[in-house]
Design a protein around this motif. Structure first.
Motif, PDB file in Angstrom:
ATOM      1  N   ASP A  95     -89.150  56.868 -13.161  1.00 39.13           N
ATOM      2  CA  ASP A  95     -88.293  57.856 -13.808  1.00 39.13           C
ATOM      3  C   ASP A  95     -88.986  59.211 -13.749  1.00 39.13           C
ATOM      4  OD1 ASP A  95     -86.064  58.859 -15.051  1.00 39.13           O
ATOM      5  OD2 ASP A  95     -86.218  57.592 -16.840  1.00 39.13           O
ATOM      6  N   TYR A  98     -76.523  58.544 -18.359  1.00 41.57           N
ATOM      7  CA  TYR A  98     -77.729  58.067 -19.042  1.00 41.57           C
ATOM      8  C   TYR A  98     -77.396  57.185 -20.240  1.00 41.57           C
ATOM      9  CZ  TYR A  98     -82.266  58.174 -21.391  1.00 41.57           C
ATOM     10  OH  TYR A  98     -83.445  57.808 -21.996  1.00 41.57           O
ATOM     11  N   SER A 148     -81.404  55.641 -15.617  1.00 41.22           N
ATOM     12  CA  SER A 148     -82.631  56.367 -15.945  1.00 41.22           C
ATOM     13  C   SER A 148     -82.338  57.864 -15.854  1.00 41.22           C
ATOM     14  CB  SER A 148     -83.743  56.000 -14.960  1.00 41.22           C
ATOM     15  OG  SER A 148     -83.406  56.445 -13.651  1.00 41.22           O
TER      16      SER A 148
END
Length: 517
Positions: free
Chosen positions: A244, A284, A290
């Motif tokens: 991420d 999200y 992510s």
């Protein structure tokens, strides 16, 4: 039965007239226990004799020695009691480490501050198993003044004060429409100033061009934080965390623009998190993506290619390390490279065309979720993956002696895992072991290179969600098959150790596509 009891009672009374029945029973129990111990001892002697005769190893009792033998982490920093290192402590505890201090026989030193100024002598004589989360000389990456002096195309143009004062004034005359910000290593109080408002005589500061055409999402300016880890400097090996990205938005809309409102263009500690941005929250929060995936989905929805952004970011990271490689080597010359690793965070802006601009490189990036509890998972995943990458979160890492045992190391990686491009080794050109590719041959490979390649192998096996940036991955076996080192200009500029490392990954990629990325 009663007759038997009466006879036993008569016998006991004849020989032990002064003892009660209970006393006799106790005496018999003691006698039986003694005979049992003797029998066990005799059986053990027979077992030992049998094992010695037939060369059979005896079994070791399954005893839990965790309390005494657990590896030790020494977490160093100021005011640890406030909790800003809580996630680091949590991860180490989960992987079986106990906390120590400077007096401990520690395995890992996790220091929030750069430790080489105060602990240089101690860190120059580390044991083979000890690891430190900073690299000697890494300050040339994170020092803002030194970074802007790199003069890389993706770093906004800057002038160091006061030495480049006149150069700056001359540039302003040629480019009167540009806006400027003044910075120093503290990264505080940044705001756009007119040329007349700038302090051009303050040492260790610099004036930098303000990026006006930044990419906006929902009218907000944002930056992208990439976690990057240096695992080796000679040869150079660098990884980027792809699990991420940290994406932070300014707390105010960019337009209508007002340079006095710094919240419009500076990402501060009170930034707006991604999940509060409407266009990204859908991906999200609702779809469970992510941060990185949410950004990619949004880019695709507006007709932009996120792969271009990724490629630009990775190229920038590579070029920074290539530009600072010699500086790090010089400053780390008196240390053993194998004991160190360093995770930093690269902060980028991007423009409408997804070109990237490096703002800074952060040493010991923030890992506290006190301000935004939604960052807790990101920080703990980053730390855990990092510890996996560098071999700290490993079953063998729990035992200092075990990791130095040949059989145990060969279980993880043996010499047979290292040999690649062996067809070159049968040619006359490798008789003298002069060419970089020849150094990968068994008759040319020395112990030092074996150690380097083993470390590279284990990093590839342990990388989890990190991906290699240096040496540059080939991405596919098709690309690897058409690559020739003689025609690669970048490769020709590499040091010998970097050439050998790149050729080894090339050979591994040709054998297994998993090594191409």
């Amino acid at each position: 039965m009663h007759a038997v009891n009466r006879r036993w009672y008569w016998f006991a009374r004849q020989f032990f007239p002064c003892c009660s029945v209970y006393s006799l029973a106790l005496l018999l129990m003691v006698l039986c226990m003694f005979l049992l111990v003797v029998n066990i001892y005799e059986l053990r002697l027979m077992q030992v004799d049998h094992a010695a005769l037939h060369n059979i190893p005896l079994a070791v009792p399954n005893v839990d020695f965790r309390t005494d033998s657990s590896p030790v982490v020494w977490v160093q920093g100021q005011k640890l009691e406030v909790g800003y290192m809580r996630h680091v402590f949590n991860v180490f505890e989960r992987i079986g480490y106990r906390t120590g201090n400077s007096a401990s026989d520690w395995d890992v030193l996790w220091s929030h501050d750069y430790p080489f100024k105060t602990m240089s002598a101690d860190l120059g004589h580390l044991k083979p198993h000890q690891k430190v989360n900073h690299f000697p000389g890494s300050g040339c990456l994170t020092n803002k003044v030194q970074l802007v002096m790199s003069e890389l195309s993706f770093i906004p143009k800057a002038f160091v004060m006061p030495t480049q004062k006149q150069d700056f004034l001359d540039y302003v005359k040629e480019n009167p429409g540009k806006q400027w910000v003044q910075k120093n290593n503290n990264h505080r109080g940044i705001k756009i100033l007119s040329v007349q408002e700038l302090d051009l005589d303050t040492p260790n500061s610099f004036v930098q061009e303000f990026i006006e055409d930044s990419f906006l999402i929902d009218k907000r300016r944002f930056d992208i934080g990439l976690y990057v880890t240096l695992t080796s400097v000679d040869p150079l090996r660098v990884f980027i965390y792809q699990g991420d990205w940290l994406i932070r938005f300014c707390s105010m809309d960019y337009y209508p623009f007002d340079r006095s409102a710094v919240e419009k263009y500076v990402v501060s500690d009170d930034y707006t998190p991604l999940w509060e941005i409407t266009s990204l929250a859908r991906f999200y929060t609702e779809l469970g993506s992510s941060r990185k995936s949410a950004l990619f989905s949004y880019l695709r929805s507006i007709g932009k290619d996120p792969d271009i952004l990724s490629q630009n970011l990775e190229a920038a990271v590579r070029n920074v390390f290539y530009s600072k490689e010699r500086s790090i080597l010089r400053q780390s010359a008196h240390y053993t490279y194998r004991n160190f690793f360093e995770m930093v965070r690269f902060d980028f802006l991007t423009d409408q065309d997804l070109n990237v601009f490096l703002m800074e490189v952060n040493m010991s990036p923030n890992l506290s979720s006190e301000h935004f509890i939604g960052n807790k998972l990101l920080y703990e995943q980053v730390v855990f993956s990092l510890l996996r990458l560098v071999g700290i979160a490993s079953p063998l890492a729990a035992n200092k002696k075990l990791t130095q045992d040949t059989d145990d190391m060969e279980m993880l990686v043996s010499n047979r895992d290292l040999h690649v491009l062996t067809n070159n080794c049968t040619s006359d050109g490798c008789n003298q072991c002069q060419l970089p590719v020849c150094r990968l041959c068994s008759n040319c490979m020395n112990k030092e290179l074996e150690s380097v390649l083993m470390a590279g192998y284990l990093e590839q096996m342990n990388r989890h969600t990190w991906r290699r940036a240096i040496p540059k991955p080939f991405q596919t076996q098709g690309i690897a098959r058409t690559w020739y080192s003689d025609t690669d200009e970048e490769f020709q500029r590499f040091s010998t150790s970097n050439k050998v490392m790149s050729l080894w990954f090339h050979g591994k990629c040709l054998e297994d596509a998993a090594w191409c990325v």
